[in-house]
Design an enzyme around this catalytic site. Structure first.
Site, PDB file in Angstrom:
ATOM      1  N   ARG A 166       0.824  -1.212   0.000  1.00 27.40           N
ATOM      2  CA  ARG A 166       0.000   0.000   0.000  1.00 27.40           C
ATOM      3  C   ARG A 166       0.863   1.270   0.000  1.00 27.40           C
ATOM      4  O   ARG A 166       0.548   2.246   0.680  1.00 27.40           O
ATOM      5  CB  ARG A 166      -0.955   0.012   1.201  1.00 27.40           C
ATOM      6  CG  ARG A 166      -1.883  -1.174   1.250  1.00 27.40           C
ATOM      7  CD  ARG A 166      -2.823  -1.227   0.046  1.00 27.40           C
ATOM      8  NE  ARG A 166      -3.557  -2.479   0.059  1.00 27.40           N
ATOM      9  CZ  ARG A 166      -3.179  -3.583  -0.590  1.00 27.40           C
ATOM     10  NH1 ARG A 166      -2.059  -3.571  -1.303  1.00 27.40           N
ATOM     11  NH2 ARG A 166      -3.888  -4.682  -0.546  1.00 27.40           N
ATOM     12  N   SER A 250     -11.106   0.308   3.244  1.00 21.45           N
ATOM     13  CA  SER A 250     -10.369  -0.055   4.452  1.00 21.45           C
ATOM     14  C   SER A 250      -9.639   1.184   4.958  1.00 21.45           C
ATOM     15  O   SER A 250      -8.729   1.681   4.301  1.00 21.45           O
ATOM     16  CB  SER A 250      -9.374  -1.170   4.152  1.00 21.45           C
ATOM     17  OG  SER A 250     -10.041  -2.338   3.738  1.00 21.45           O
ATOM     18  N   GLU A 370      -4.918   4.296   5.806  1.00 19.95           N
ATOM     19  CA  GLU A 370      -4.651   4.013   4.403  1.00 19.95           C
ATOM     20  C   GLU A 370      -5.002   5.192   3.500  1.00 19.95           C
ATOM     21  O   GLU A 370      -4.279   5.472   2.548  1.00 19.95           O
ATOM     22  CB  GLU A 370      -5.413   2.755   3.967  1.00 19.95           C
ATOM     23  CG  GLU A 370      -5.021   2.233   2.604  1.00 19.95           C
ATOM     24  CD  GLU A 370      -5.549   0.837   2.357  1.00 19.95           C
ATOM     25  OE1 GLU A 370      -6.254   0.648   1.357  1.00 19.95           O
ATOM     26  OE2 GLU A 370      -5.268  -0.060   3.175  1.00 19.95           O
TER      27      GLU A 370
END
Length: 378
Positions: A166, A250, A370
């Site tokens: 990520r 998320s 995130e």
């Protein structure tokens, strides 16, 4: 390009929060996108590029700068692919899930497990999007990048983007800026041409999510439909009528920890090794052998652990809300922070801080956000 009347970012982001920018520009072609950014950079004003608005938590105060809406689209087959593969060049503003649908219909494998992820193609490499063990790093060849430092478009190979879990050199992590400032104009993927028939499914995490045996073979279409159904059941497919989907997906990353730290967590916590552990091999030249074999040194790979499990087992469960707050955890998935109707960015941030505190207190691990945070502090 077209300068348009600014609208609140709450109208353009999936979390439905964010103030109104000073200036807003809509870019529908590659040239318009380049021109809009070059103009903003030349004036030295704050700028923000917005595609699908699915990975952004924007503050409640007005954004004092230019927001560039990336509305480019298009998929083109290009040369250079290996045998049995096809290369696609995709414009940055192209809807990501529409791209996945195109590849599945064309029998091109490599991104089917990422069905249903909201956002645009140009945003995908920035945080190396992935789902169920499949990541864009596996298929990305290169991007066309408009570099802020030079104002020019250059082709940058995937190897030069620092793609990790990520992350990339282009991502603004919470607490620090991007290592390289620029905007992706297009991406090029290389996908395997497998056709419409059944194929074996690589990756234990994907097989586990799809409930497939190691030797199972299914079609790309079946994988896509199953992933979409799975994501929908978790509130991870956008639906205006469902507040559980009014989120940034998320909100916290699954944590990457050392193998030794992972052993301190309850054994029930889901985890996946980040690499295959290989037994070390010791080679001793015969001339140097003194009859003693040194003990092997085992290097254990890092482990990815489930942030959703950590959240639920630190106290807050699905549907949790702080008193008088209009932000809450999804009723379907504890990893999604949602806008239950009229929530502010401040309320979302307050909930995020509370969850971070609970997980850190219970398990000694600070979860990292995130989404990109603009004008918001955790």
């Amino acid at each position: 390009m077209a300068e348009i009347t600014p609208v609140p970012l709450a109208d353009l982001t999936t979390l439905r929060v964010g103030g109104t920018p000073l200036r807003m520009v809509e870019a529908r072609t590659r040239d318009e996108l380049i021109s809009a950014l070059q103009e903003a950079w030349s004036q030295g004003e704050p700028w923000l590029v917005l595609g699908g608005g699915s990975n952004l938590l924007a503050g409640d105060e007005p954004f004092d700068g230019t927001v560039v809406l990336v509305r480019t689209s298009g998929i083109q087959r290009v040369e250079g692919a290996r045998e049995g593969h096809v290369r696609l060049r995709v414009e940055a503003g192209h809807n990501w899930d529409a791209l996945v649908e195109y590849t599945v219909a064309a029998g091109l494998a490599g991104i089917e497990a990422m069905s249903g992820i909201p956002g645009s193609a140009g945003a995908a490499p920035i945080q190396n999007v992935g789902a169920y063990g499949q990541e864009i790093v596996e298929t990305l060849v290169e991007v066309e990048l408009l570099d802020e430092a030079t104002g020019e478009v250059e082709t940058v190979s995937a190897d030069a983007l620092g793609l990790g879990f990520r992350t990339s050199v282009l991502k603004q992590h919470y607490g620090r800026g991007a290592e390289r400032s620029g905007v992706i104009v297009s991406i090029t993927l290389e996908l395997q041409d497998v056709g419409a028939g059944d194929v074996s499914v690589r990756g234990a995490q994907l097989r586990q999510a799809l409930r497939l045996a190691p030797d199972a073979a299914v079609s790309l279409r079946w994988i896509r439909e199953t992933v979409l159904a799975t994501r929908a059941a978790k509130g991870m497919v956008l639906d205006d009528a469902d507040p559980d989907t009014h989120s940034a997906g998320s909100f916290f990353q699954n944590a990457i920890v050392s193998a030794s730290f992972a052993r301190t967590l309850p054994p029930e916590c889901p985890r996946w090794p980040m690499a295959v552990e290989i037994e070390p091999v010791t080679v001793i030249p015969l001339a140097a052998f003194d009859g003693v074999v040194p003990p092997p040194v085992s290097v254990q790979p890092d482990v990815k652990v489930s942030a959703a499990w950590l959240i639920e087992h630190s106290g807050p469960g699905k549907g949790f809300r702080l008193p008088r707050s209009r932000a809450g955890l999804s009723t379907k998935h504890a990893l999604a922070l949602t806008n239950r109707g009229g929530a502010t960015a401040g309320e979302v941030a307050e909930l995020a801080r509370y969850i971070q505190h609970r997980v850190q207190s219970e398990f000694g691990l600070l979860l990292q956000p995130e989404p990109v945070l603009v004008g918001v502090e955790l």
